[in-house]
Design an enzyme around this catalytic site. Structure first.
Site, PDB file in Angstrom:
ATOM      1  N   LYS A 229      13.102   0.645  18.007  1.00 58.48           N
ATOM      2  CA  LYS A 229      14.126   1.491  17.359  1.00 58.48           C
ATOM      3  C   LYS A 229      14.447   2.694  18.252  1.00 58.48           C
ATOM      4  O   LYS A 229      14.442   2.548  19.476  1.00 58.48           O
ATOM      5  CB  LYS A 229      13.652   1.892  15.954  1.00 58.48           C
ATOM      6  CG  LYS A 229      13.249   0.650  15.129  1.00 58.48           C
ATOM      7  CD  LYS A 229      13.083   0.910  13.656  1.00 58.48           C
ATOM      8  CE  LYS A 229      12.708  -0.402  12.954  1.00 58.48           C
ATOM      9  NZ  LYS A 229      12.643  -0.290  11.505  1.00 58.48           N
TER      10      LYS A 229
ATOM     11  N   GLU B  58      14.064  -9.864   7.114  1.00 56.61           N
ATOM     12  CA  GLU B  58      13.502  -8.531   6.916  1.00 56.61           C
ATOM     13  C   GLU B  58      14.006  -7.968   5.588  1.00 56.61           C
ATOM     14  O   GLU B  58      15.111  -7.419   5.519  1.00 56.61           O
ATOM     15  CB  GLU B  58      13.945  -7.595   8.046  1.00 56.61           C
ATOM     16  CG  GLU B  58      13.506  -8.043   9.419  1.00 56.61           C
ATOM     17  CD  GLU B  58      13.409  -6.863  10.389  1.00 56.61           C
ATOM     18  OE1 GLU B  58      12.322  -6.683  10.947  1.00 56.61           O
ATOM     19  OE2 GLU B  58      14.390  -6.123  10.555  1.00 56.61           O
TER      20      GLU B  58
ATOM     21  N   GLY C  76       9.604  -0.142   6.969  1.00 53.83           N
ATOM     22  CA  GLY C  76       9.141   1.234   7.119  1.00 53.83           C
ATOM     23  C   GLY C  76       8.621   1.857   5.831  1.00 53.83           C
ATOM     24  O   GLY C  76       8.443   3.061   5.733  1.00 53.83           O
TER      25      GLY C  76
ATOM     26  N   GLU D  18      19.315  -1.672   9.627  1.00 57.87           N
ATOM     27  CA  GLU D  18      19.671  -0.266   9.918  1.00 57.87           C
ATOM     28  C   GLU D  18      21.063  -0.187  10.544  1.00 57.87           C
ATOM     29  O   GLU D  18      21.786   0.786  10.344  1.00 57.87           O
ATOM     30  CB  GLU D  18      18.592   0.366  10.815  1.00 57.87           C
ATOM     31  CG  GLU D  18      17.323   0.647  10.019  1.00 57.87           C
ATOM     32  CD  GLU D  18      16.030   0.606  10.809  1.00 57.87           C
ATOM     33  OE1 GLU D  18      16.067   0.651  12.055  1.00 57.87           O
ATOM     34  OE2 GLU D  18      14.956   0.512  10.168  1.00 57.87           O
TER      35      GLU D  18
ATOM     36  N   SER E 267       6.965  -3.840   7.570  1.00 62.20           N
ATOM     37  CA  SER E 267       5.602  -3.325   7.421  1.00 62.20           C
ATOM     38  C   SER E 267       4.517  -4.320   7.860  1.00 62.20           C
ATOM     39  O   SER E 267       3.470  -4.430   7.232  1.00 62.20           O
ATOM     40  CB  SER E 267       5.357  -2.846   5.982  1.00 62.20           C
ATOM     41  OG  SER E 267       6.268  -1.823   5.644  1.00 62.20           O
TER      42      SER E 267
ATOM     43  N   HIS F 268      20.522  -5.959  12.568  1.00 67.59           N
ATOM     44  CA  HIS F 268      19.395  -5.296  11.896  1.00 67.59           C
ATOM     45  C   HIS F 268      19.922  -4.514  10.694  1.00 67.59           C
ATOM     46  O   HIS F 268      21.018  -3.947  10.742  1.00 67.59           O
ATOM     47  CB  HIS F 268      18.691  -4.357  12.882  1.00 67.59           C
ATOM     48  CG  HIS F 268      17.385  -3.862  12.341  1.00 67.59           C
ATOM     49  ND1 HIS F 268      17.311  -2.818  11.450  1.00 67.59           N
ATOM     50  CD2 HIS F 268      16.111  -4.284  12.531  1.00 67.59           C
ATOM     51  CE1 HIS F 268      16.037  -2.629  11.117  1.00 67.59           C
ATOM     52  NE2 HIS F 268      15.291  -3.505  11.768  1.00 67.59           N
TER      53      HIS F 268
ATOM     54  N   ASN G 174      10.242  -4.060  17.780  1.00 67.03           N
ATOM     55  CA  ASN G 174      11.503  -3.329  17.775  1.00 67.03           C
ATOM     56  C   ASN G 174      11.153  -1.843  17.802  1.00 67.03           C
ATOM     57  O   ASN G 174      10.677  -1.292  16.802  1.00 67.03           O
ATOM     58  CB  ASN G 174      12.281  -3.699  16.495  1.00 67.03           C
ATOM     59  CG  ASN G 174      13.535  -2.866  16.331  1.00 67.03           C
ATOM     60  OD1 ASN G 174      13.929  -2.114  17.219  1.00 67.03           O
ATOM     61  ND2 ASN G 174      14.167  -2.989  15.169  1.00 67.03           N
TER      62      ASN G 174
HETATM   63  P1  13P Z   1       8.535  -1.701  10.143  1.00 63.88           P
HETATM   64  O1  13P Z   1       7.589  -2.678  10.782  1.00 63.88           O
HETATM   65  O2  13P Z   1       8.363  -0.289  10.630  1.00 63.88           O
HETATM   66  O3  13P Z   1       8.534  -1.820   8.655  1.00 63.88           O
HETATM   67  O4  13P Z   1      10.013  -2.119  10.627  1.00 63.88           O
HETATM   68  C1  13P Z   1      10.419  -3.432  10.535  1.00 63.88           C
HETATM   69  C2  13P Z   1      11.670  -3.578  11.294  1.00 63.88           C
HETATM   70  O5  13P Z   1      12.705  -3.043  10.935  1.00 63.88           O
HETATM   71  C3  13P Z   1      11.640  -4.387  12.532  1.00 63.88           C
HETATM   72  O6  13P Z   1      12.908  -4.655  12.993  1.00 63.88           O
END
Ligand code: 13P
Length: 254
Positions: A13, A169, A175, A99, A215, A97, A11
């Site tokens: 982003k 997740e 992150g 976010e 992560s 997601h 992803n």
């Molecule tokens: P990270 O791998 O940067 O922690 O992000 C995970 C994520 O949100 C994948 O959709």
């Protein structure tokens, strides 16, 4: 043993211009050219989907989008429809997601409509769920996930969901560099598979792929993948670099 082909999904982003996305996709294609036992997917930002689709069309790297609107077309300024994603070359779409839920007010009801729209247009939804740090600390992890799954999959039948992928997740692991331990992740994945079994029957529960996200790095992927109910990963930060991501794709099998 259930026949679930691992899926490693990146992803991206809100990162990468068109030129950067194409360059990374090219590098990744070369690095994973020999991989056949794992599905590889990347989800660049909307603007880069079409150029990246052209870059990956002769290889095995699949394309996904990070979001969609549930209508086919209409006066919805700034939105992108499932039809448009299919025409840009997408096979997958990430839905719900954390976010999107956290910063853009996406609700479980929106997520339900989006999954429905994706299924209708033959896109494979990657349905994201996860608890916050505070929810985990107050012992609500399983009740939060139970509600997210039930709402997201409301009014579906097993047959509608046969391609669906679930991504667990934990919000506190995204992150942050704090990965769930493989034990914590397995515990949740097992719970989710049982929940799918209760709702839709054993056939779907056995075939559905459940990814872990939060992560994920080359250093922790093999341990996660060794767990019975972990079928792949949804990778954020570590998917932006082709070499790092290709190492995750080529995790060591137990
Ligand atoms: P990270 O791998 O940067 O922690 O992000 C995970 C994520 O949100 C994948 O959709």
């Amino acid at each position: 043993m259930p026949n679930r082909k691992p899926l490693i999904a990146g992803n991206w982003k809100m990162f990468k211009t068109c030129a950067e996305a194409v360059e990374t996709a090219k590098q990744l294609m070369e690095l994973v050219a020999e991989v056949s036992d794992t599905e590889v997917m990347i989800a660049p930002p909307f603007t880069a989907l079409y150029p990246v689709a052209n870059t990956v069309k002769d290889g095995q790297v699949l394309l996904g989008a990070q979001n969609l609107h549930w209508e086919k077309e209409g006066a919805y300024t700034g939105e992108i429809s499932p039809l448009m994603l299919v025409s840009a070359g997408c096979r997958y779409v990430i839905i719900g997601h954390s976010e999107r839920r956290q910063y853009f007010g996406e609700t479980d009801e929106d997520v339900n409509k989006k999954i429905k729209a994706a299924v209708k247009h033959d896109l494979i939804p990657i349905f994201c769920i996860g608890e916050s740090e505070q929810e985990r600390e107050s012992g609500q992890t399983f009740s939060v996930l139970d509600k997210q799954v039930k709402k997201g999959e409301e009014r579906f039948f097993a047959n509608d969901l046969k391609t669906l992928v679930i991504a667990y997740e934990p919000v506190w692991a995204i992150g942050t560099g704090k990965t769930a331990t493989s034990h914590q992740a397995q515990e949740v994945h097992h719970f989710l598979r049982s929940l799918v079994g209760d709702l839709f029957g054993d056939t779907l529960a056995t075939s559905i792929r459940i990814l872990y996200g939060g992560s994920v790095k080359p250093e922790n992927i093999s341990e996660l993948m060794a767990r019975q109910d972990i079928d792949g990963a949804l990778v954020g930060g570590a998917s932006l670099n082709a070499e790092t991501f290709s190492k995750i794709v080529q995790f060591k099998r137990a």
